[in-house]
Structures are given as structure tokens and as C-alpha cells.
Design an enzyme around this catalytic site. Structure first.
Site, short mmCIF file in Angstrom:
data_model
loop_
_atom_site.label_atom_id
_atom_site.label_comp_id
_atom_site.label_asym_id
_atom_site.label_seq_id
_atom_site.Cartn_x
_atom_site.Cartn_y
_atom_site.Cartn_z
N HIS A 100 37.76 42.13 46.11
CA HIS A 100 38.42 41.61 47.31
C HIS A 100 37.68 40.38 47.80
O HIS A 100 36.46 40.38 47.95
CB HIS A 100 38.44 42.66 48.41
CG HIS A 100 39.04 42.16 49.69
ND1 HIS A 100 40.36 41.75 49.77
CD2 HIS A 100 38.50 41.95 50.93
CE1 HIS A 100 40.60 41.34 51.01
NE2 HIS A 100 39.50 41.44 51.72
N SER A 101 38.43 39.29 48.04
CA SER A 101 37.89 38.05 48.56
C SER A 101 36.81 37.52 47.60
O SER A 101 37.11 37.29 46.42
CB SER A 101 37.35 38.27 49.98
OG SER A 101 37.16 37.05 50.65
N LEU A 102 35.57 37.33 48.05
CA LEU A 102 34.50 36.92 47.14
C LEU A 102 34.45 37.85 45.92
O LEU A 102 34.22 37.39 44.79
CB LEU A 102 33.16 36.97 47.87
CG LEU A 102 31.89 36.90 46.99
CD1 LEU A 102 31.79 35.56 46.30
CD2 LEU A 102 30.65 37.19 47.82
N SER A 104 36.69 39.06 44.23
CA SER A 104 37.69 38.75 43.22
C SER A 104 37.13 37.84 42.13
O SER A 104 37.38 38.05 40.94
CB SER A 104 38.91 38.08 43.86
OG SER A 104 39.62 38.99 44.66
N SER A 122 42.14 40.40 45.02
CA SER A 122 42.71 40.57 46.35
C SER A 122 42.14 39.54 47.33
O SER A 122 40.94 39.32 47.35
CB SER A 122 42.40 41.99 46.86
OG SER A 122 42.65 42.12 48.24
#
Length: 262
Positions: A100-102, A104, A122
């Protein structure tokens, strides 16, 4: 009593709740990589929600949770080797990566070294896209914390805890620097299914930026849009996110090739 985390086996340092790699009877594993400053907490509820056949393995990077006294990484090139060495013993059964975010881009780069059954990304634009948004890592402390607060993942009362924020700040800044300095490393395109998730109100990524992830694989690509903002995974307002876990169960069932669980 203080335990020097450098003396523990890599698995105990990098994977939350892990013991002997051979000690689990789960048929498959999902390695989960959190947002900037995040650890295992966001993924902990999934251990009961994804079913007994799927072992959820949250990755804990230096600088947070049990590793808060370790120096965080600021460049992907420095992070990848020790991270991959730590998780390699756990790749003895079908596995997938989720970030998720970083997380990813970390999951993406690890997937290029260890081809998984599937990759779920994500809340982040595709890795080859530049951003036109303001960079967080160079902001003064006050503006930096305000910007983080606007993302919605950190409760306001936590941001007001001066001592806690002082302890978290090095890892937070390092993570944002890692994310903003990142450029895709040399390597092949993926061949696995790639699933991309986003919150419809996420200020950090547009649907077009998420859709560009399809260029990173020759395999099947799926995009899902959920209600909520950047931290839709856990519910921006603490609301129930059974829609997210239900979609994830379906997607994992497809990539792992087993029947979807209710």
C-alpha cells in the site's frame, strides 16, 4: 529489558509474528508492505479475515514497531538486498506480494526478484510515472506533519504527541524520501497477474495513474476502486471494510487458483 534487534534472526526482525519458516501449515503466503511510517498493524486484522489457508506476513522495515531503534532506509537500492535475503526462506510455497502506497513500489521491486503468483498494489501511481504533487520529504517539520495529517492515516491526537512524533519522525522522513527518490530499477517486466486498488477520494493517485500499472506486467491486469481516501484499506473513519477484504479474498483465490472463501 532492551533487546538488540541486530542479534535476532532476520525473519524475526523483518516479518511480524514469524517463527520457523517450516512451522506454518498454510498453503500459501501473502507478504504485505505498509505505507510510509507504517508497520504490521494495518494488516493484522487480515490474519483472521483471509482464512486459515492464507498466511498473512506483514513486513516490518527498520525504524518502526519492534525495529524503532534501527536506522531506516532512504534508497530502494539499499533496502532490497537485506529485505530479499530475509524473506527468501519463506518462499517455499505459493506466495503473493501486496503493498500500500510506498509499500506498492517495494512489493513491485521484490516481485521482480522473486516472481510471485500475483501482485496487489494499492494507493500509488505506477512506478514509471513522475509526480506533479509537492514533495513531502523536504518540508519543514510543521508543514510535513500537516501534510501527513491531510492524508488521513494518522489520528490528530497522535500528531499532537510531541515525544511520540519525535520518535517516529526519522522513519517517516526516510520513507517519504525513499518514495520520492525512487526510480524503477533495471529488471524485467512481471509475468504474473497484477491487481491495483485505490480509494475513489485518494488525493495522492488518480485512476489514470493507477491504470498505468498495467504496463508493468504481461499477465492479467485488474483495477478496483473503493470508497474512501488514501487509507481506505483500514477505513478512513474507522468504518467496516469488509468490501476490501472480500475483494482481496476473491483476487487471491484467482491468482492462487483455489475456491473463493465467503
Amino acid at each position: 529489558m532492551y533487546t538488540d534487534m541486530r542479534l535476532l534472526p532476520d525473519s524475526a526482525r523483518w516479518l511480524a509474528g514469524s517463527a520457523d519458516p517450516a512451522g506454518s501449515d498454510a498453503a500459501m503466503r501473502v507478504f504485505c508492505f505498509a505505507h510510509a511510517g507504517g508497520g504490521s498493524a494495518i494488516f493484522r486484522p487480515w490474519r483472521s479475515l483471509l482464512g486459515p489457508g492464507v498466511e498473512v506476513c506483514p513486513v516490518v522495515l527498520p525504524g518502526r514497531e519492534s525495529r524503532v531503534r534501527e536506522l531506516p532506509y532512504r534508497r530502494m537500492e539499499q533496502l532490497l538486498d537485506p529485505l530479499c535475503q530475509a524473506i527468501e526462506p519463506y518462499l517455499d510455497r505459493p506466495f503473493a506480494f501486496l503493498g500500500h502506497s510506498l509499500g506498492s513500489i517495494i512489493a513491485f521491486e521484490v516481485a521482480r526478484r522473486f516472481p510471485p503468483a500475483g501482485l496487489v498494489v494499492s494507493g500509488r501511481r505506477a512506478p514509471r510515472l513522475a509526480t506533479a504533487r509537492r514533495l513531502f520529504s523536504s518540508l519543514p517539520d510543521g508543514e510535513f506533519l500537516t501534510a501527513i495529517g491531510h492524508l488521513g492515516g494518522t489520528p490528530p491526537e497522535v500528531l499532537r504527541e510531541t515525544q511520540l512524533i519525535r520518535m517516529m519522525m526519522p522513519a517517516l522522513r526516510a520513507d517519504f524520501e525513499l518514495n520520492e527518490a525512487y526510480a524503477v530499477l533495471p529488471g524485467p517486466r512481471l509475468g504474473c497477474p497484477l491487481i491495483a486498488y485505490v480509494g475513489i477520494e485518494d488525493p495522492e493517485v488518480s485512476r489514470a495513474e493507477l491504470l498505468a500499472w498495467q504496463e508493468e506486467t504481461t499477465g492479467e491486469f485488474t483495477m478496483r476502486v473503493f470508497r474512501g481516501g488514501h487509507f481506505y484499506l483500514k477505513g478512513d473513519r474507522g468504518d467496516d471494510r469488509s468490501d476490501v477484504t472480500s475483494a482481496l479474498r476473491q483476487d487471491l483465490a484467482r491468482v492462487f487458483g483455489f475456491g473463493a472463501q465467503p
